[in-house]
Design an enzyme around this catalytic site. Structure first.
Site, PDB file in Angstrom:
ATOM      1  N   SER A  90       0.816  -1.217   0.000  1.00  0.00           N
ATOM      2  CA  SER A  90       0.000   0.000   0.000  1.00  0.00           C
ATOM      3  C   SER A  90       0.846   1.262   0.000  1.00  0.00           C
ATOM      4  CB  SER A  90      -0.919  -0.002   1.230  1.00  0.00           C
ATOM      5  OG  SER A  90      -1.900   1.009   1.118  1.00  0.00           O
TER       6      SER A  90
ATOM      7  N   CYS B 221       3.780   6.954  -6.651  1.00  0.00           N
ATOM      8  CA  CYS B 221       3.919   8.276  -7.249  1.00  0.00           C
ATOM      9  C   CYS B 221       4.749   9.214  -6.383  1.00  0.00           C
ATOM     10  CB  CYS B 221       2.550   8.894  -7.491  1.00  0.00           C
ATOM     11  SG  CYS B 221       1.501   7.856  -8.513  1.00  0.00           S
TER      12      CYS B 221
END
Lengths: 580, 580
Positions: A58, A62
């Site tokens: 998780s 980016c």
């Protein structure tokens, strides 16, 4: 079998109750965990297991360039959630260090290898979610195995790059590929004081955009000291004692290859879906090369779903298969699958390919079709360039350029691109929202947007874009793009090009062969022009050019076009042709 | 006669050619000049005259507070265009210092007084545009004629206020009215080092918003040293030697009036339309007190149009008359009238009352219906509060709160309010755009918005807002507002309120009477709760509260609501009730 892209919903089914399904998710970055969390929100009874071959789950992929650059201090900030958190919050078991290596869709089993021990075991599922993501493409050139050559996909990658910079004497870096990750990392490495070269095989940075827009990204990179080599390919990586020392590049003129020195190389030419497990399951691969799914993220194999970057999406406007791997879409598709497999009725509505990237002082954004893609699809389009400040100049407004594309027949808004130092993210999101609802050019003017001089101009850039685009669609104020004007002039066509700016502006740069009649004199001097000859008016950005166009049309000129984005845009387009 | 709100368009008429109409515009700020410019763009042949009683034209009224504060250095920046510019650019004659004092709609003439000389003359028109704007309301209390008492509507007003500050020893200012102009000026005066008191007759600053949201504005003002007196009225202004020295105020408890010292007073309680000319023309005044117009800005009198702040508008959703005088709408309606009177087919589509204001470090924005207005209109609504950062925390994201209102039956999005330090303007514009296209709560999740961690979170606050609002509409995750919970608890209703946060968070503040079961223990400790009793779950902001709600619903609890916006919002609402 072929995927049916629209299927009946099962919205009538209860979201909870019934037999407890056993859900197995493969992959734990964005989409896999979204699917697991949404499934749990819908039902307490499901047994949900997520297998992850790596340790990190998780995480924000980016955000990795900003860890490399140091704008983000620690990797922990990018990986705020661990398996314990998911277990407590969602009663979801995330089992890291376990790779799912095979699947038997008939038996509904997966084979799992515990990577630390090599032990192999079999697990069963009622529903299987493939969230296997993508891997960076590494070009088949010699030397990519040298020390100092990296990709940037996982936190481990990011740590390796940053360690290399901080622990070694890295002064020069070459980034191969001028897409999102490449440009974000280029910015960050310049911030660290490195000399940065970006090598791009296409003609411009950000090749997903139209060349006239991406040329502005080229200029921004160069203005910040980046050596940008476009139309250039990497031939080989060179090294000494196992460590990279340079990148051999060759431009598309076929000249002699040359070596760019580099003690750090980042390969960021793109990604490809991780399809091994999909192939083992026998699911259909779509025309884009990613897993074909229906609007509920079901693959061609019963009880096997695909979400995130490994799954194909579709264009919201056309319904055609599309694959633009982005975190925003990954999150959406994960949630949709998690909902659908637990009785919900969510369906994917497709993508516009909306994206944004910060490149030094500019935000670079797009949504929907580019001019190039629209034309390639056979669309007859109207194109306009709008240059306007984000706020009034008196409160520090700075100009952005919006390029908008509409269908010529209907005025349907097809896409937009925007570049500027401030307020671009807002305008692209407003335009993406409008496109999602099937907006036409004429609709934009009517939007009741929030105005205060601290945040916007009275008429917003979105309004101006809509007004000019609508006028062009209706034919009351037709536009000509710099490319079209340049092309028509180059064929020797007789066009009278009228520069309506001040002498001072004209002295800086102008369209070759244009005549000079300042707007304020145009009404009295219009007799110097021939009303029967195709005429192009222009100013600096387009507003006075449009006023001049109106004047000439009003006194009977039959074919008058205003230069889209004015001389500013014309000169940028000229640079786009020559800056290689 | 009554105004027909939708009439046949005349889009088939040519925009140019025919007889040259003579257009007279009264008023030259935003709407009047927009009308004139658009008329000229459509036709070269029209004769266009604008009468303006003042000297300044086409100025940015919204920028005036920033001139007062010095953020804008010179008034020239707010008045970039003069009559010469309009004459050259648009062949529009702007005649300043001339007041139109009467109109004869039968003869189609106006009577004009040249203010410098007192000379009176008559002009004729084919089309008359009333753009007479608004005037500040000055309460009928003694002392408003004292030196040092100002309104802020024109550049002259702004110059007078700034001169007062810079040329006199002004230390304390009182601003009467906590709307846009009042709050913007309060911020600017604090920036100048003045002690500032804001007096507001309603219970909160920004009374156009719902109290739970505007209470946050109150807090922001107080955090920056503004003395905010709500539920308080001005009784009188006091002075010495003709100059103001204080403001006598009285709160609504009926206590003894007291004097707030002030050597500068700004009256900013609101504006009213300038209707003298409209009355002279005999045009119908609408129920809002502004000039009634149809969707093309036509008044009830043939060939008389009204645009800008003096004209009534209508609610985009309901079609009901509405009057929210804002520069954005003024520009739009001016353009629409200019188009319509020259053969165009533009029609006003109404307003959402979208607005934004900067109040120190916060952007404060709204669009569409507030909860209060929706309920007052008899709507059954679902309300949700969403607290989310504008960007990831690892790149400096800061939290905003979005309050969204949807129709309970259909999920139709009715309105939104947003407050936060960054990114609020973007979200309110996206929501305004969505509302314009008739979005339902479920549509928001599907928007393909631009994601990069430099600009947004993977799921945007707009997505989260839509997800939670949709769940509440569908009844799968029902919400309860702080007001409703507080009300129900106060009636002695048996509700089990479950705080699912950590002990550390709970120690800071909690809902009185709540039981404490951390989310991670909820599955095992759910037996401590009664599944048949109405239950409210809550956390800090709402996300874990929703997770807890799902857990309890999943194991058979029949009536579980999540506290909208969590304890953060609950405490803010509590402050909204008590901070007066």
């Amino acid at each position: 079998m072929s995927i049916q892209r629209v299927q009946d919903g099962v919205g009538g089914e209860p979201r909870t109750g019934g037999t407890a399904p056993k859900i197995v998710v493969v992959g734990s970055v964005a989409a896999g965990t979204s699917a697991a969390a949404k499934a749990r929100r819908n039902t307490e009874s499901a047994q949900i297991t997520v297998y992850e071959r790596d340790q990190d789950i998780s995480y924000s992929g980016c955000g990795l360039p900003y860890y490399v650059g140091g704008e983000v201090e620690t990797l922990d900030e990018l990986t705020p959630r661990d398996a314990t958190w998911f277990a407590k919050r969602y009663n979801v078991q995330i089992r890291t260090g376990r790779e799912v290596v095979d699947v038997d869709p008939a038996a509904r089993t997966v084979d799992v290898v515990e990577l630390a021990t090599g032990a192999r075991f079999t697990d069963t599922y009622d529903e299987l979610v493939l969230a296997t993501g993508v891997s960076p493409v590494v070009p088949p050139v010699p030397g990519t195995d040298l020390d100092g050559v990296f990709v940037l996909r996982t936190p481990s990658d990011a740590r390796a790059v940053r360690d290399r910079i901080e622990l070694h004497d890295v002064r020069d870096a070459v980034i191969v590929g001028a897409g999102y990750i490449g440009l974000e990392t280029a910015e960050q490495l310049v911030g660290r004081g490195l000399g940065v070269t970006v090598v791009e095989a296409m003609s411009h940075a950000m090749p997903r955009m139209d060349p006239d827009m991406s040329a502005r990204v080229d200029a921004e990179l160069r203005a910040h000291g980046v050596q940008l080599l476009t139309d250039t390919r990497v031939v080989a990586l060179e090294g000494t004692a196992g460590a990279v020392t340079g990148v051999v590049v060759q431009d598309d003129t076929g000249g002699t290859p040359r070596t760019v020195p580099a003690s750090l190389v980042l390969v960021a030419v793109g990604v490809r879906p991780n399809l091994d497990l999909a192939r083992a399951a026998g699911v259909e691969i779509g025309p884009t090369g990613a897993i074909a799914v229906d609007r509920r993220q079901r693959t061609s194999v019963p009880h096997v779903w695909a979400v995130g970057d490994v799954a194909e999406s579709f264009d919201r406007a056309t319904g055609e298969p599309a694959w633009v791997p982005l975190g925003s879409t990954a999150n959406k598709t994960g949630r949709i699958a998690g909902d659908a497999m637990t009785g919900g009725d969510l369906e994917h509505r497709g993508i516009l390919g909306t994206s944004i990237v910060r490149v030094f002082d500019l935000a670079v954004a797009q949504t929907g079709l580019t001019e190039a893609r629209a034309r390639a699809a056979g669309r007859d389009v109207v194109v306009m360039h709008n240059i306007k400040p984000d706020r009034p100049a008196y409160l520090g407004g700075r100009e952005m350029i919006i390029k908008a594309i509409a269908d010529r027949d209907t005025g349907l808004l097809l896409g937009a691109q925007a570049i500027g130092p401030a307020g671009v993210d807002k305008r692209i999101d407003v335009l993406a929202t409008a496109i999602s609802f099937g907006a036409h050019a004429e609709d934009l003017f009517h939007l009741d947007l929030a105005y205060a001089p601290t945040y916007a101009t009275t008429k917003d850039p979105v309004h101006y874009t809509g007004m000019a685009l609508d006028n062009a669609v209706r034919g009351t104020a037709r536009l000509i793009t710099p490319e079209e004007l340049q092309h028509r002039l180059s064929t020797g066509e007789a066009i009278q090009v009228v520069d309506v700016r001040s002498a001072k502006d004209r002295a800086k740069s102008c369209v070759d062969g244009s005549v000079h009649i300042p707007l304020a004199q145009l009404r009295e001097r219009a007799g110097e022009l021939d009303p029967a000859v195709p005429t192009v008016t222009y100013c600096n950005k387009g507003v006075s050019g449009n006023a001049a166009q109106n004047v000439l049309q009003g006194i009977g000129f039959s074919d008058v076009r205003n230069l889209s984005g004015g001389n500013t845009n014309y000169q940028a387009a000229a640079r786009a042709r020559t800056d290689r």
